[in-house]
Scaffold this motif. Structure first.
Motif, short mmCIF file in Angstrom:
data_model
loop_
_atom_site.label_atom_id
_atom_site.label_comp_id
_atom_site.label_asym_id
_atom_site.label_seq_id
_atom_site.Cartn_x
_atom_site.Cartn_y
_atom_site.Cartn_z
N ASN A 19 -62.45 35.03 -86.90
CA ASN A 19 -63.17 34.76 -85.34
C ASN A 19 -64.28 35.46 -85.97
O ASN A 19 -65.26 35.84 -86.54
N PRO A 20 -65.27 34.60 -85.04
CA PRO A 20 -65.46 33.22 -84.02
C PRO A 20 -64.90 31.79 -84.51
O PRO A 20 -65.34 30.94 -83.79
N THR A 21 -65.29 31.51 -85.41
CA THR A 21 -65.62 29.72 -85.98
C THR A 21 -64.17 28.88 -85.76
O THR A 21 -63.83 27.39 -85.69
N GLY A 22 -63.22 30.01 -85.54
CA GLY A 22 -61.13 29.27 -86.01
C GLY A 22 -61.76 28.56 -87.40
O GLY A 22 -59.65 28.28 -87.35
N THR A 23 -62.05 29.23 -88.03
CA THR A 23 -61.46 28.59 -89.10
C THR A 23 -60.64 29.25 -90.63
O THR A 23 -60.61 30.82 -90.01
N VAL A 24 -59.50 28.70 -90.35
CA VAL A 24 -58.67 29.15 -91.80
C VAL A 24 -58.93 29.20 -92.57
O VAL A 24 -58.89 27.54 -93.49
N ASP B 57 -56.42 22.68 -77.02
CA ASP B 57 -56.68 20.78 -77.05
C ASP B 57 -57.19 20.36 -75.37
O ASP B 57 -58.54 20.07 -75.38
N LEU B 58 -56.74 21.52 -74.14
CA LEU B 58 -57.69 21.51 -72.95
C LEU B 58 -59.15 22.02 -73.37
O LEU B 58 -59.61 21.27 -71.98
N LEU B 59 -58.46 23.29 -73.34
CA LEU B 59 -60.42 23.85 -73.21
C LEU B 59 -61.31 22.72 -74.39
O LEU B 59 -62.50 22.15 -73.69
N CYS B 60 -60.82 22.01 -75.45
CA CYS B 60 -61.54 21.20 -76.35
C CYS B 60 -61.70 19.79 -74.81
O CYS B 60 -63.19 19.59 -75.54
N ALA C 269 -65.67 18.90 -74.17
CA ALA C 269 -66.49 17.35 -74.93
C ALA C 269 -66.94 16.28 -73.35
O ALA C 269 -67.52 16.26 -73.90
N ALA C 270 -66.07 16.66 -73.07
CA ALA C 270 -66.76 16.29 -71.45
C ALA C 270 -67.55 16.84 -70.88
O ALA C 270 -68.30 15.33 -70.00
N ALA C 271 -68.15 18.61 -71.09
CA ALA C 271 -69.15 19.07 -69.81
C ALA C 271 -70.23 18.65 -71.17
O ALA C 271 -71.61 18.96 -71.14
N GLY C 272 -70.17 17.54 -72.17
CA GLY C 272 -71.28 17.38 -73.45
C GLY C 272 -71.49 18.19 -74.98
O GLY C 272 -72.66 18.75 -75.24
N LEU C 273 -70.26 19.57 -74.01
CA LEU C 273 -70.85 21.18 -75.92
C LEU C 273 -70.20 20.87 -76.28
O LEU C 273 -68.43 20.50 -76.53
N SER C 274 -70.47 19.43 -78.04
CA SER C 274 -69.00 18.84 -78.43
C SER C 274 -68.80 20.34 -79.69
O SER C 274 -69.42 21.14 -80.14
N PRO C 275 -67.57 20.23 -79.15
CA PRO C 275 -66.71 21.63 -80.09
C PRO C 275 -65.44 21.53 -81.49
O PRO C 275 -65.64 20.76 -81.83
N ARG C 276 -65.63 22.47 -81.50
CA ARG C 276 -64.84 22.74 -83.39
C ARG C 276 -64.30 23.30 -83.70
O ARG C 276 -63.45 23.47 -82.51
N THR D 51 -65.61 27.03 -81.37
CA THR D 51 -67.19 27.61 -80.41
C THR D 51 -67.52 25.68 -80.58
O THR D 51 -67.46 24.62 -80.79
N THR D 52 -68.31 25.48 -79.65
CA THR D 52 -69.46 24.31 -79.59
C THR D 52 -70.77 25.00 -79.75
O THR D 52 -71.81 26.44 -80.06
N ASP D 53 -71.95 23.65 -80.21
CA ASP D 53 -72.90 23.60 -80.05
C ASP D 53 -74.07 22.98 -79.41
O ASP D 53 -73.02 21.83 -78.59
N ILE D 54 -74.46 24.05 -78.51
CA ILE D 54 -74.78 23.78 -77.58
C ILE D 54 -76.42 22.98 -77.33
O ILE D 54 -76.84 22.12 -76.49
N SER D 55 -77.17 22.80 -78.79
CA SER D 55 -78.09 21.77 -78.55
C SER D 55 -78.29 20.47 -78.06
O SER D 55 -79.45 19.70 -77.19
N ALA D 56 -76.96 19.59 -77.98
CA ALA D 56 -76.93 18.47 -77.36
C ALA D 56 -77.24 18.26 -75.72
O ALA D 56 -77.71 17.24 -75.31
#
Ligand code: PMP
Ligand code: GLN
Length: 387
Positions: A170-175, A296-299, A303-310, A319-324
């Motif tokens: 938490n928060p990245t979702g990395t295993v 999957d639904l949220l990701c 993505a559709a909202a322009g927030l590339s998710p990891r 986690t998303t990157d908001i810089s785009a």
């Protein structure tokens, strides 16, 4: 006006309270703080009800009720082949939060260094400082948030006492992968470190990813204190029943501190969690399966909202990157989000020493009913999110 003790200097109020209050104030949909909006198994709630009615209402033994400690030992055996003496190698805690506090207070002397994965869960920052320890962040860098050998090795010094691990993270979702865990084990053994590992999301992993407790690696059982909690595995976050397992010396150090923090944890909830572990062993994996489709639904929506998710490998966060979208500061983004979209999220920078490494990141929770996640997505896609 009375001032707080200096040991609390510079520790900001928890971001979860701040952002949940923002959701309540604005009526926005809360995809910030990670708590499910549906209950755990009915049979477990029923077991608690009957424990309450049957007089399980006085102090439980400090280390936990014998039936729960035995059920925790069986859980570790069943899932991971870890053999534990429930009398001496298992302690029940008031959530993993108390486990973290008692572990650090029980193991860290003033001036000892604690290497910790960054971004870190916010109670780590507070408790390392309260224990008098010195934080040495090991940054998992965007965009892929993997553990880098050089970064880990650089954070270790002759003063390092504890390596505080969290996987699923938490928060990245990395295993952490087998190779990453082996790297941690190699460093811990080479420098004779204690590993405190927060595994509260142990059962919440998604296709292609499995959680391996670091205590199962050769040479690690004797230096690893493992923390977990029923809150995440059984969607009972408000019950605050967690546990610590490991060798007698490490569990004993934690218990030495725990006995002065709470002495004992909620009596009627302990037999109910013992029932959960023994009688509902498949429930957490089914929760993970249902969470995967919400992930999957949220990701897809993000993505559709322009927030590339990891795409997260575990946990219930993405986690998303908001810089785009032209934003540079996640806090400003999250403060504007209720008005722009009627949604609340968490600025990931709250979990960094190196704020610049996380300024452009925002965390979203998908542990909500599918229609709530879908509504969040609808709002985000319809909103004007450009800065
Ligand atoms: N560790 C991590 C990584 C978490 O995300 C949480 C969130 N609840 C906790 C610990 C705290 O667990 P508990 O609610 O059992 O105290
Ligand atoms: N673990 C939850 C999260 O990361 C929240 C726990 C809390 O509010 N302290 O969102």
């Amino acid at each position: 006006m009375h001032s707080h003790a200096t040991r609390l200097d510079g520790i900001p109020p928890t971001i979860f309270t701040q952002m949940s209050a923002l959701a309540v104030r604005t009526g926005a949909l809360n995809l910030g703080q990670g708590f499910p909006d549906s209950d755990g198994p009915a049979s477990v709630v029923e077991a608690a009800r009957s424990a309450l009615a049957q007089g399980r209402n006085q102090y439980a033994p400090g280390p936990g009720t014998p039936e729960l400690r035995a059920a925790i030992a069986r859980h570790q055996q069943r899932h991971y082949g870890i053999e534990l003496d429930p009398e001496r190698e298992v302690v029940v805690t008031t959530g993993a939060t108390e486990g973290i506090a008692a572990a650090l207070l029980g193991l860290v002397d003033p001036g000892d260094e604690v290497a910790v994965l960054e971004p870190y869960y916010d109670s780590y920052l507070a408790m390392i400082q309260i224990a008098g320890g010195v934080r040495r962040p090991v940054t998992l860098r965007a965009p892929d948030f993997r553990l880098d050998a050089e970064t880990l090795r650089t954070a270790i010094t002759p003063r390092t006492k504890v390596l505080l691990l969290n996987s699923p993270h938490n928060p990245t979702g990395t295993v952490l992968t087998g190779a990453e865990l082996q790297l941690v084990a190699d460093v811990a053994i080479e420098h004779d470190l204690v590993v405190v590992t927060d595994e509260v999301y142990e059962h919440l992993t998604y296709s292609g990813h499995t959680h391996v407790p670091i205590a199962t690696l050769p040479g690690m059982a004797e230096r690893t204190l493992t923390l977990s909690s029923s809150g995440k595995s059984y969607s009972l976050t408000g019950w605050k029943i967690g546990w610590a397992t490991g060798p007698v010396d490490l569990v004993g150090a934690l218990l030495s501190a725990k006995q002065w923090l709470t002495f004992t944890s909620g009596s009627p909830l302990q037999p109910a969690i013992a029932h959960a572990l023994d009688a509902e062993p498949e429930w957490p994996r089914e929760l993970a399966r249902s969470l995967e489709s919400r992930r999957d639904l949220l990701c897809e929506g993000l993505a559709a909202a322009g927030l590339s998710p990891r795409i997260p490998e575990g946990t219930y966060f993405v986690t998303t990157d908001i810089s785009a979208l032209g934003w540079t500061d996640g806090l400003a983004f999250c403060e504007a989000l209720p008005e722009r979209a009627g949604v609340v999220a968490i600025p990931t920078q709250a979990f960094y020493d190196d704020v610049d490494a996380g300024r452009h990141l925002v965390r979203w929770a998908f542990c909500k009913q599918p229609d709530v996640v879908a509504e969040g997505v609808r709002r985000l896609v319809a909103a004007e999110l450009r800065s």
